[in-house]
Design a protein around this motif. Structure first.
Motif, PDB file in Angstrom:
ATOM      1  N   ALA A 165       0.837  -1.209   0.000  1.00 30.60           N
ATOM      2  CA  ALA A 165       0.000   0.000   0.000  1.00 30.60           C
ATOM      3  C   ALA A 165       0.864   1.248   0.000  1.00 30.60           C
ATOM      4  N   THR A 166       1.875   1.272   0.840  1.00 30.53           N
ATOM      5  CA  THR A 166       2.764   2.431   0.916  1.00 30.53           C
ATOM      6  C   THR A 166       3.500   2.630  -0.403  1.00 30.53           C
ATOM      7  N   GLY A 167       3.965   1.532  -1.000  1.00 30.77           N
ATOM      8  CA  GLY A 167       4.672   1.621  -2.275  1.00 30.77           C
ATOM      9  C   GLY A 167       3.803   2.175  -3.386  1.00 30.77           C
ATOM     10  N   ILE A 168       2.580   1.686  -3.476  1.00 31.26           N
ATOM     11  CA  ILE A 168       1.665   2.165  -4.526  1.00 31.26           C
ATOM     12  C   ILE A 168       1.334   3.646  -4.311  1.00 31.26           C
ATOM     13  N   ILE A 169       0.994   4.013  -3.104  1.00 33.94           N
ATOM     14  CA  ILE A 169       0.606   5.405  -2.849  1.00 33.94           C
ATOM     15  C   ILE A 169       1.789   6.343  -3.005  1.00 33.94           C
ATOM     16  N   ASN A 170       2.961   5.958  -2.540  1.00 35.52           N
ATOM     17  CA  ASN A 170       4.153   6.791  -2.738  1.00 35.52           C
ATOM     18  C   ASN A 170       4.484   6.928  -4.224  1.00 35.52           C
ATOM     19  N   GLY A 171       4.376   5.827  -4.967  1.00 33.32           N
ATOM     20  CA  GLY A 171       4.637   5.876  -6.412  1.00 33.32           C
ATOM     21  C   GLY A 171       3.663   6.791  -7.132  1.00 33.32           C
ATOM     22  N   MET A 172       2.402   6.712  -6.758  1.00 35.69           N
ATOM     23  CA  MET A 172       1.401   7.577  -7.385  1.00 35.69           C
ATOM     24  C   MET A 172       1.618   9.033  -6.973  1.00 35.69           C
ATOM     25  N   TYR A 173       1.983   9.253  -5.725  1.00 35.91           N
ATOM     26  CA  TYR A 173       2.241  10.620  -5.256  1.00 35.91           C
ATOM     27  C   TYR A 173       3.409  11.236  -6.030  1.00 35.91           C
ATOM     28  N   ASN A 174       4.445  10.445  -6.283  1.00 41.03           N
ATOM     29  CA  ASN A 174       5.616  10.940  -7.022  1.00 41.03           C
ATOM     30  C   ASN A 174       5.281  11.273  -8.471  1.00 41.03           C
ATOM     31  N   HIS A 175       4.194  10.705  -9.006  1.00 44.49           N
ATOM     32  CA  HIS A 175       3.788  10.959 -10.395  1.00 44.49           C
ATOM     33  C   HIS A 175       2.468  11.730 -10.465  1.00 44.49           C
ATOM     34  N   LYS A 176       2.076  12.388  -9.386  1.00 46.60           N
ATOM     35  CA  LYS A 176       0.751  13.028  -9.336  1.00 46.60           C
ATOM     36  C   LYS A 176       0.558  14.104 -10.394  1.00 46.60           C
ATOM     37  N   ASP A 177       1.637  14.728 -10.855  1.00 43.57           N
ATOM     38  CA  ASP A 177       1.503  15.786 -11.855  1.00 43.57           C
ATOM     39  C   ASP A 177       1.345  15.243 -13.269  1.00 43.57           C
ATOM     40  N   SER A 178       1.744  13.998 -13.497  1.00 48.81           N
ATOM     41  CA  SER A 178       1.680  13.444 -14.844  1.00 48.81           C
ATOM     42  C   SER A 178       0.643  12.334 -14.994  1.00 48.81           C
TER      43      SER A 178
END
Length: 163
Positions: free
Chosen positions: A24-37
């Motif tokens: 869960a942390t990995g998915i949410i962190n990954g999505m947060y890092n790409h939130k602008d794209s």
């Protein structure tokens, strides 16, 4: 894991079915890092302690959604009025049992007033109380089950809102 499956050209929805904190942390962190794209949203099947460890800003930015059996919309004037009336009468805020008791009683009275047969009325439509939602399903072996659920998320101000 987000990089390998996400696309910039359509909505990316992730449904988290496990209570695996690392995933869960990995998915949410990954999505947060790409939130602008990326246009994305995360749907959890429950609001477990896994997500309580994450920053609310992260959950808001990835459009994190989760089910909850009860939710009081304190921006609703009728809800505010109910709370104030309860406080004036009992000198304390209503707890979850007071809210459930009121909502069940009100739902029952509405169904009795609007339908000839209460048991048939249970399945007509969903109803909302101040803190609870009711959508009944018959259990094959007997009895009834309330399937009423709020889908909640965090807005930009990190407040919980019902969808």
């Amino acid at each position: 894991p987000v990089d390998s499956v996400a696309t910039e050209f359509r909505a990316n929805w992730y449904v988290l079915t496990q209570k695996d904190e690392n995933m869960a942390t990995g998915i949410i962190n990954g999505m947060y890092n790409h939130k602008d794209s990326l246009v994305s949203a995360v749907f959890a099947l429950n609001q477990s302690n896994v997500f309580k460890a994450l920053e609310l800003e992260y959950l808001s930015s990835v459009e994190f959604h989760f089910p909850q059996s009860s939710y009081s919309d304190m921006n609703n004037p009728k809800t505010k009025e109910f709370y104030q009336t309860y406080i004036n009468r009992y000198d304390k805020e209503p707890d979850k049992f007071a809210l459930l008791g009121y909502d069940v009683t009100y739902d029952t009275l509405l169904r009795l007033a609007n339908y000839n047969n209460y048991y048939e009325a249970l399945f007509v439509k969903e109803s909302n109380g101040y803190d609870n939602k009711f959508l009944f399903k018959k259990i094959p072996r007997g009895g009834y089950y309330n399937m009423g659920t709020f889908i909640l998320s965090y807005d930009e101000d990190l407040d919980i809102i019902a969808e």
